[in-house]
Structures are given as structure tokens and as C-alpha cells.
Scaffold this motif. Sequence first.
Motif, PDB file in Angstrom:
ATOM      1  N   ALA A   1      -4.019   9.060   0.507  1.00 18.86           N
ATOM      2  CA  ALA A   1      -2.812   8.725  -0.256  1.00 18.86           C
ATOM      3  C   ALA A   1      -2.398   9.887  -1.151  1.00 18.86           C
ATOM      4  O   ALA A   1      -1.212  10.229  -1.241  1.00 18.86           O
ATOM      5  CB  ALA A   1      -3.050   7.467  -1.089  1.00 18.86           C
TER       6      ALA A   1
ATOM      7  N   VAL B   1       2.724   5.961   2.695  1.00 13.04           N
ATOM      8  CA  VAL B   1       3.079   5.473   1.356  1.00 13.04           C
ATOM      9  C   VAL B   1       3.004   6.616   0.353  1.00 13.04           C
ATOM     10  O   VAL B   1       3.876   6.791  -0.498  1.00 13.04           O
ATOM     11  CB  VAL B   1       2.154   4.312   0.939  1.00 13.04           C
ATOM     12  CG1 VAL B   1       2.360   3.963  -0.535  1.00 13.04           C
ATOM     13  CG2 VAL B   1       2.399   3.086   1.805  1.00 13.04           C
TER      14      VAL B   1
ATOM     15  N   ALA C   1       5.908   8.271  -1.936  1.00  9.10           N
ATOM     16  CA  ALA C   1       5.632   8.242  -3.373  1.00  9.10           C
ATOM     17  C   ALA C   1       5.786   9.641  -3.974  1.00  9.10           C
ATOM     18  O   ALA C   1       6.273   9.796  -5.099  1.00  9.10           O
ATOM     19  CB  ALA C   1       4.225   7.705  -3.636  1.00  9.10           C
TER      20      ALA C   1
END
Length: 225
Positions: free
Chosen positions: A8, A171, A175
Motif C-alpha cells: 500500500a 488503493v 491515495a
Amino acid sequence: MTALIVTALAGILFGLALAAPPGPMNAIIAEESVVRGWAAGFRAGLGAMLADAIFFVLTLAGVVAVIDRLSGLRPALYVAGGCLMLYFAVGAIDEARAATSFTDAAGSAASGFRKTFALSLTNPYQISFWLTVGVGLLEPGTLDVLAYAPAVGSALAGSLVVQTGSPALLVGFFAGIACWIVAYPAALVAAGRRVDAFAPIVAAGSAVVLVGFGVLFLAMGLGIV
């Protein structure tokens, strides 16, 4: 869990690396931010981000690959994008002449969103990204994240390799873009409030960037370069 967090974070870094370099989108975000305030700059960033989200969905559906096979479409996109940039450059020149200091003038607050959204949808570079790297993000495998950073990619190649096909990476990627469109206008607004001359300077700089990219895109679309 650690691998998921690393993936992430890598996505965030990747999104920031792609969103931060100077270009027509950031020129419009800068112009909107210093002339109309943070909200206008943020909306301009959202326009480009929404276009990326649409390209993401189209990549999932395989539509972007079909578009790229149409031989005459890419030059047409270059010409359309170049004309749009030159048109928006005229507006930036008018802003530079009118802006005597930083202002939160309401004006047409949604105009930045429309500009970046339209430019992004006609940007062959953005389409190429989703045809290459974007497809790589979706398919299981590995991605050398920093190798795609503009200017310094070759020097950083191999320093951060992550697993692709992971929702955490996607994601994180969006972001990272979101972080940029929040922080970049905020930094410009903060600087503009301290220096009255900052608004017309940024608006003029935005016009120069848009003219440069507009001429380049037109030349590429017409086969001159």
C-alpha cells in the motif's frame, strides 16, 4: 500484514511520483490554487484524478487497449489536447494580467475541474500509461515502482519492487494522487498569502507551461516531431 502495508505504501509512493512532476495538469492546479484558493486547486486535481479512475475502469474492461489499436486516434488526441492546452493558456494569461495579489475570488470555481478532466481524457500520455503500467498494476506479477519516476527512474530502478494485482497497491496508488492534490494546492495557497506577487507569477508560469505542451502536442499530432 506487513507485506500488505508495504504494498500500500509503495502504491502511495508510485501515485505521488506520477502526480508531482511539472506538466499541464499541475500548471492548471497551480493557477486555480493561487487565483481562486485551495478548494479550486483541489477541484482541478480531482478532474485529473477522475480521468485516471475512468481509465482504470476502461483498462479493467479492456476498452483502452481497443482504443490504442485505432491508428488514427492517437494523432487526433494529440491535436485535440494541444488545442485545449493553447485555449486554456489564453485563460491563464488573462488571469496573470488580472491577478494583482492572492485572492479567494469565487469566479468559476468549477472551471479547473473541467479543464483538467478534458485534458486528461485527451492526453495520449495518460492513455499510454494505462495501456502499459496500468495493465501491469492489474495483472499478478511484480512492479519496479521507482523505475517509472520521471527523470530519476533509471537511477532508482530495482530499489522498490512490489507485487502487482493487489487491491492494496491500487488503493495506495490513488491515495498517493489524492495526497498530492490536497497538499500541492495547500502549499501554493500558503506561499501566495505570504507574497502578494505570487498569484500573477504562477498564473503566468502556468500559461507558459500550457503553451509549451500545447505546441508540442500539436507538432506530434501533425507529425512534425
